[in-house]
Design a protein around this motif. Structure first.
Motif, PDB file in Angstrom:
ATOM      1  N   LEU A 147     113.843  35.093 -23.468  1.00 43.88           N
ATOM      2  CA  LEU A 147     112.649  34.786 -23.177  1.00 43.88           C
ATOM      3  C   LEU A 147     112.675  34.505 -21.279  1.00 43.88           C
ATOM      4  O   LEU A 147     112.340  34.916 -20.460  1.00 43.88           O
ATOM      5  CB  LEU A 147     112.347  33.417 -23.223  1.00 43.88           C
ATOM      6  CG  LEU A 147     111.255  33.275 -22.296  1.00 43.88           C
ATOM      7  CD1 LEU A 147     110.114  33.497 -22.967  1.00 43.88           C
ATOM      8  CD2 LEU A 147     111.107  31.350 -23.012  1.00 43.88           C
ATOM      9  N   ALA A 148     114.357  34.490 -21.100  1.00 50.71           N
ATOM     10  CA  ALA A 148     114.749  34.541 -19.723  1.00 50.71           C
ATOM     11  C   ALA A 148     114.394  35.898 -18.882  1.00 50.71           C
ATOM     12  O   ALA A 148     114.619  35.833 -17.941  1.00 50.71           O
ATOM     13  CB  ALA A 148     116.162  33.757 -18.951  1.00 50.71           C
ATOM     14  N   GLU A 149     115.255  36.597 -19.190  1.00 50.49           N
ATOM     15  CA  GLU A 149     114.787  37.901 -18.948  1.00 50.49           C
ATOM     16  C   GLU A 149     113.669  38.738 -18.894  1.00 50.49           C
ATOM     17  O   GLU A 149     113.054  39.108 -17.661  1.00 50.49           O
ATOM     18  CB  GLU A 149     115.599  39.409 -19.397  1.00 50.49           C
ATOM     19  CG  GLU A 149     116.446  38.841 -20.247  1.00 50.49           C
ATOM     20  CD  GLU A 149     117.875  39.432 -21.686  1.00 50.49           C
ATOM     21  OE1 GLU A 149     119.194  41.025 -20.828  1.00 50.49           O
ATOM     22  OE2 GLU A 149     117.326  40.050 -21.922  1.00 50.49           O
ATOM     23  N   ILE A 150     113.086  38.043 -19.361  1.00 56.37           N
ATOM     24  CA  ILE A 150     111.381  38.894 -19.468  1.00 56.37           C
ATOM     25  C   ILE A 150     110.678  37.996 -18.310  1.00 56.37           C
ATOM     26  O   ILE A 150     110.025  38.866 -18.006  1.00 56.37           O
ATOM     27  CB  ILE A 150     109.933  37.909 -20.847  1.00 56.37           C
ATOM     28  CG1 ILE A 150     110.491  39.097 -22.233  1.00 56.37           C
ATOM     29  CG2 ILE A 150     108.854  38.141 -20.189  1.00 56.37           C
ATOM     30  CD1 ILE A 150     110.830  39.531 -23.156  1.00 56.37           C
ATOM     31  N   GLN A 169     109.294  52.859 -14.742  1.00 50.66           N
ATOM     32  CA  GLN A 169     111.074  53.111 -14.380  1.00 50.66           C
ATOM     33  C   GLN A 169     111.352  51.568 -13.418  1.00 50.66           C
ATOM     34  O   GLN A 169     111.565  51.532 -12.522  1.00 50.66           O
ATOM     35  CB  GLN A 169     109.502  53.537 -13.081  1.00 50.66           C
ATOM     36  CG  GLN A 169     108.737  52.925 -12.362  1.00 50.66           C
ATOM     37  CD  GLN A 169     107.710  53.007 -13.104  1.00 50.66           C
ATOM     38  OE1 GLN A 169     107.373  54.028 -14.319  1.00 50.66           O
ATOM     39  NE2 GLN A 169     106.877  52.197 -12.824  1.00 50.66           N
ATOM     40  N   ASP A 170     110.990  50.289 -13.962  1.00 50.15           N
ATOM     41  CA  ASP A 170     111.113  49.678 -12.946  1.00 50.15           C
ATOM     42  C   ASP A 170     112.447  48.925 -13.729  1.00 50.15           C
ATOM     43  O   ASP A 170     113.279  49.838 -15.076  1.00 50.15           O
ATOM     44  CB  ASP A 170     110.004  48.132 -13.673  1.00 50.15           C
ATOM     45  CG  ASP A 170     108.621  48.578 -12.985  1.00 50.15           C
ATOM     46  OD1 ASP A 170     108.307  49.459 -12.056  1.00 50.15           O
ATOM     47  OD2 ASP A 170     107.989  47.540 -13.342  1.00 50.15           O
ATOM     48  N   TRP A 171     112.941  47.868 -13.400  1.00 49.66           N
ATOM     49  CA  TRP A 171     113.676  47.161 -13.976  1.00 49.66           C
ATOM     50  C   TRP A 171     114.058  47.078 -14.998  1.00 49.66           C
ATOM     51  O   TRP A 171     114.720  47.343 -16.097  1.00 49.66           O
ATOM     52  CB  TRP A 171     113.924  45.937 -13.104  1.00 49.66           C
ATOM     53  CG  TRP A 171     115.037  45.249 -13.856  1.00 49.66           C
ATOM     54  CD1 TRP A 171     116.655  44.862 -12.912  1.00 49.66           C
ATOM     55  CD2 TRP A 171     115.462  43.899 -14.434  1.00 49.66           C
ATOM     56  NE1 TRP A 171     117.446  44.344 -13.995  1.00 49.66           N
ATOM     57  CE2 TRP A 171     116.400  43.575 -14.461  1.00 49.66           C
ATOM     58  CE3 TRP A 171     114.466  43.515 -15.489  1.00 49.66           C
ATOM     59  CZ2 TRP A 171     116.779  42.515 -15.616  1.00 49.66           C
ATOM     60  CZ3 TRP A 171     114.509  42.169 -16.409  1.00 49.66           C
ATOM     61  CH2 TRP A 171     115.986  42.358 -16.590  1.00 49.66           C
ATOM     62  N   ILE A 172     112.649  46.540 -15.903  1.00 48.57           N
ATOM     63  CA  ILE A 172     113.013  46.769 -17.439  1.00 48.57           C
ATOM     64  C   ILE A 172     113.484  47.481 -17.852  1.00 48.57           C
ATOM     65  O   ILE A 172     113.843  48.021 -19.359  1.00 48.57           O
ATOM     66  CB  ILE A 172     111.513  45.514 -18.040  1.00 48.57           C
ATOM     67  CG1 ILE A 172     111.877  45.187 -18.873  1.00 48.57           C
ATOM     68  CG2 ILE A 172     110.739  46.549 -17.615  1.00 48.57           C
ATOM     69  CD1 ILE A 172     110.427  44.422 -19.559  1.00 48.57           C
ATOM     70  N   GLY A 173     112.324  48.730 -17.204  1.00 47.91           N
ATOM     71  CA  GLY A 173     113.302  50.236 -18.319  1.00 47.91           C
ATOM     72  C   GLY A 173     114.336  50.410 -18.716  1.00 47.91           C
ATOM     73  O   GLY A 173     115.439  51.389 -19.774  1.00 47.91           O
ATOM     74  N   MET A 174     115.036  50.421 -17.309  1.00 48.46           N
ATOM     75  CA  MET A 174     117.235  50.290 -17.286  1.00 48.46           C
ATOM     76  C   MET A 174     117.037  49.441 -18.623  1.00 48.46           C
ATOM     77  O   MET A 174     118.316  49.602 -18.540  1.00 48.46           O
ATOM     78  CB  MET A 174     116.773  49.565 -16.037  1.00 48.46           C
ATOM     79  CG  MET A 174     117.046  50.986 -15.682  1.00 48.46           C
ATOM     80  SD  MET A 174     117.728  50.942 -13.170  1.00 48.46           S
ATOM     81  CE  MET A 174     117.051  49.660 -12.629  1.00 48.46           C
TER      82      MET A 174
END
Length: 207
Positions: A147-150, A169-174
């Motif tokens: 949850l913290a990452e999201i 292409q954002d941080w979450i993609g990486m």
């Protein structure tokens, strides 16, 4: 608003009809530019509602064609409008753009640790009446997320303009995407390999 690829390579595309990109997406602009195509941006408000009986790829194709229809009355005979719509599907549930940060968090909680499908529908409408509608599918695998990452992603990147509440292409993609089956560019918002293929068939580009 006119866009063209700066200093294109020797084998860059030569556009025949005047291309019109009916999208405000910076990712779609980037992809068309990197194809070596000159184009004009033309925008108008179009409601993104769809009949409830449609599922998955049908939704993306319907929305792309619906957007193109809004431009048809004003399209010159030598113009070709490109419209697109990207949706995220978890099973048959369509996850469109979140209304707010809370909904974005809830969407990502549903997607984390699972595979989902991204569909981008595209419509190419020529001023002479020719029309091509198609879609492409990419399966995206997410690792489990806390949850913290999201919440960090939603707070820092505010993905409220993105289907499924994320941009690959954002941080979450990486940090979240472990595997793709299909086109990465399709997840960004435009299956450029299919767009190129259909433009060639229409005689809209040559190399």
């Amino acid at each position: 608003m006119q866009f063209s690829a700066p200093d294109p390579p020797l084998n860059a595309a030569v556009t025949r009809p005047r291309l019109v990109l009916a999208s405000n997406s910076p990712r779609r602009r980037q992809l068309l530019t990197e194809l070596g195509l000159a184009y004009e941006i033309r925008l108008r408000e179009v409601e993104e509602n769809f009949p409830p009986q449609l599922v998955r790829a049908e939704v993306a194709e319907y929305l792309a064609a619906h957007k193109a229809a809004a431009y048809a009355p004003d399209l010159a005979p030598d113009e070709l409008v490109v419209t697109a719509d990207t949706i995220v599907c978890l099973g048959n549930d369509v996850l469109n753009k979140p209304a707010d940060e809370a909904e974005a968090v809830q969407m990502l909680l549903r997607l984390q640790g699972r595979a989902h499908d991204v569909y981008t529908g595209v419509c190419l409408l020529h001023g002479d009446g020719r029309r091509v509608v198609f879609s492409d599918q990419t399966r995206v695998h997410f690792r489990p997320l806390s949850l913290a990452e999201i919440e960090h992603y939603v707070r820092q990147y505010r993905p409220l303009d993105k289907a499924g509440a994320y941009g690959a292409q954002d941080w979450i993609g990486m940090v979240a995407v472990t595997r793709l089956e299909g086109s990465y560019f399709n997840v960004m918002g435009l299956p450029v390999h299919r767009v190129w293929e259909e433009l060639v068939k229409l005689g809209a580009v040559e190399v």
